[in-house]
Design a protein around this motif. Structure first.
Motif, PDB file in Angstrom:
ATOM      1  N   TYR A 172       0.235   8.405   5.205  1.00 30.11           N
ATOM      2  CA  TYR A 172       0.130   6.995   5.596  1.00 30.11           C
ATOM      3  C   TYR A 172       1.247   6.631   6.577  1.00 30.11           C
ATOM      4  O   TYR A 172       0.999   6.058   7.643  1.00 30.11           O
ATOM      5  CB  TYR A 172       0.193   6.119   4.346  1.00 30.11           C
ATOM      6  N   ARG A 176       0.850   8.269  10.019  1.00 31.98           N
ATOM      7  CA  ARG A 176      -0.099   7.588  10.905  1.00 31.98           C
ATOM      8  C   ARG A 176       0.577   6.439  11.643  1.00 31.98           C
ATOM      9  O   ARG A 176       0.440   6.296  12.861  1.00 31.98           O
ATOM     10  CB  ARG A 176      -1.293   7.061  10.096  1.00 31.98           C
ATOM     11  N   GLU A 180       0.066  11.640   0.014  1.00 30.33           N
ATOM     12  CA  GLU A 180      -0.748  10.582   0.632  1.00 30.33           C
ATOM     13  C   GLU A 180       0.142   9.521   1.279  1.00 30.33           C
ATOM     14  O   GLU A 180      -0.183   8.998   2.342  1.00 30.33           O
ATOM     15  CB  GLU A 180      -1.670   9.946  -0.413  1.00 30.33           C
ATOM     16  N   GLU A 202       0.829  -1.197   0.000  1.00 25.21           N
ATOM     17  CA  GLU A 202       0.000   0.000   0.000  1.00 25.21           C
ATOM     18  C   GLU A 202       0.869   1.256   0.000  1.00 25.21           C
ATOM     19  O   GLU A 202       0.578   2.222  -0.708  1.00 25.21           O
ATOM     20  CB  GLU A 202      -0.939   0.011   1.206  1.00 25.21           C
ATOM     21  N   LEU A 203       1.951   1.245   0.774  1.00 24.64           N
ATOM     22  CA  LEU A 203       2.853   2.392   0.785  1.00 24.64           C
ATOM     23  C   LEU A 203       3.430   2.640  -0.604  1.00 24.64           C
ATOM     24  O   LEU A 203       3.439   3.774  -1.089  1.00 24.64           O
ATOM     25  CB  LEU A 203       3.975   2.206   1.807  1.00 24.64           C
TER      26      LEU A 203
END
Length: 115
Positions: free
Chosen positions: A53, A56, A49, A38-39
């Motif tokens: 990510y 977080r 974005e 996903e990264l």
């Protein structure tokens, strides 16, 4: 290297409230999952974005006293936000290893058996 899981630091951050600290650790395992794929997808789509990510995950790591994951996440975030320059690939690889070891340390602290 920073501590994988400094439980005293984590407890200090919640005024030694062990119940709250346990909740944060459980949240780390369930709602704070890190996925390297996903990264990478986010990096290709939007560095902003991708930075959010990793921010977080870094922040959640800091909250529980996972100093190594927090520090490594900060390095990645700084490059993504163009605060500094560097090669992301080795930093992300290192972060993956640190994150996996941190998850194991959290599970060990909580008494959760590995699969």
């Amino acid at each position: 290297m920073e501590a994988l899981l400094d439980t005293q630091t984590g407890l200090d951050l919640v005024d030694n409230d062990k119940e709250l600290y346990t909740s944060l650790l459980e949240f780390y395992l369930t709602d704070n999952k890190f996925d390297v794929k996903e990264l990478h997808e986010l990096i290709m789509k939007s560095k902003s974005e991708a930075a959010s990510y990793i921010h977080r995950v870094k922040g959640a790591s800091r909250q529980i006293g996972a100093k190594a994951a927090s520090a490594q996440g900060q390095l990645i975030e700084d490059i993504l936000r163009e605060k500094t320059e560097g090669n992301l690939a080795p930093l992300i690889n290192d972060f993956c290893g640190i994150y996996e070891k941190t998850v194991k340390a959290v599970k060990a602290y909580l008494g959760i058996q590995e699969d």
